[in-house]
Design a protein around this motif. Sequence first.
Motif, mmCIF file in Angstrom:
data_model
loop_
_atom_site.group_PDB
_atom_site.id
_atom_site.type_symbol
_atom_site.label_atom_id
_atom_site.label_comp_id
_atom_site.label_asym_id
_atom_site.label_seq_id
_atom_site.Cartn_x
_atom_site.Cartn_y
_atom_site.Cartn_z
ATOM 1 N N PHE A 50 35.251 40.900 39.087
ATOM 2 C CA PHE A 50 35.529 40.921 40.518
ATOM 3 C C PHE A 50 37.014 40.693 40.803
ATOM 4 C CE2 PHE A 50 30.996 39.337 41.630
ATOM 5 C CZ PHE A 50 30.503 40.607 41.413
ATOM 6 N N CYS A 51 37.707 40.057 39.883
ATOM 7 C CA CYS A 51 39.133 39.787 40.083
ATOM 8 C C CYS A 51 39.934 41.079 40.171
ATOM 9 C CB CYS A 51 39.677 38.925 38.947
ATOM 10 S SG CYS A 51 38.957 37.280 38.892
ATOM 11 N N TYR A 52 39.390 42.157 39.661
ATOM 12 C CA TYR A 52 40.097 43.433 39.663
ATOM 13 C C TYR A 52 39.839 44.238 40.941
ATOM 14 C CZ TYR A 52 40.846 42.248 34.816
ATOM 15 O OH TYR A 52 41.199 41.593 33.669
ATOM 16 N N SER A 53 38.998 43.722 41.803
ATOM 17 C CA SER A 53 38.690 44.418 43.050
ATOM 18 C C SER A 53 39.750 44.094 44.096
ATOM 19 C CB SER A 53 37.317 43.975 43.560
ATOM 20 O OG SER A 53 37.138 44.410 44.887
ATOM 21 N N SER A 54 40.375 45.125 44.626
ATOM 22 C CA SER A 54 41.396 44.900 45.652
ATOM 23 C C SER A 54 40.776 44.311 46.918
ATOM 24 C CB SER A 54 42.114 46.211 45.978
ATOM 25 O OG SER A 54 41.182 47.184 46.408
ATOM 26 N N ARG A 55 39.545 44.673 47.197
ATOM 27 C CA ARG A 55 38.852 44.127 48.359
ATOM 28 C C ARG A 55 38.643 42.616 48.228
ATOM 29 N NH1 ARG A 55 33.107 45.744 49.997
ATOM 30 N NH2 ARG A 55 33.018 45.928 47.764
ATOM 31 N N LEU A 56 38.269 42.185 47.026
ATOM 32 C CA LEU A 56 38.018 40.762 46.819
ATOM 33 C C LEU A 56 39.290 39.950 46.610
ATOM 34 C CD1 LEU A 56 34.778 40.720 44.685
ATOM 35 C CD2 LEU A 56 35.075 40.033 47.049
ATOM 36 N N ASN A 57 40.388 40.602 46.287
ATOM 37 C CA ASN A 57 41.640 39.872 46.157
ATOM 38 C C ASN A 57 42.027 39.232 47.476
ATOM 39 O OD1 ASN A 57 42.232 40.030 43.460
ATOM 40 N ND2 ASN A 57 43.266 41.991 43.640
ATOM 41 N N ALA A 58 41.668 39.866 48.576
ATOM 42 C CA ALA A 58 41.957 39.304 49.896
ATOM 43 C C ALA A 58 41.076 38.094 50.187
ATOM 44 C CB ALA A 58 41.755 40.372 50.969
#
Length: 87
Positions: A41-49
């Motif tokens: 999940f750390c690689y998801s740009s959506r979840l980085n926010a």
Amino acid sequence: ASSWTSEQRALIERVERALHDEYKARREMVAKRAQVTTTSFCYSSRLNALKTVREEFARRAVSDLHIMPQVTMDDVCDARHADLAMA
């Protein structure tokens, strides 16, 4: 349970140990898979926010899994239908 012979009790204890070992191995695998999944999940740009949400999910996904079994054969033998229905 108190009416078991010593041989029956020894057999039940061996089965209990084997089941605990199997359960522990399976829980360790689930915990590892949860850790790998949450890491991805750390690689998801959506979840980085949503860093705090992601970190809390990752923490709970791994820490809330109990690796060691909490149930013994005595617990199973003492269980009643009503106890099992609540599980």
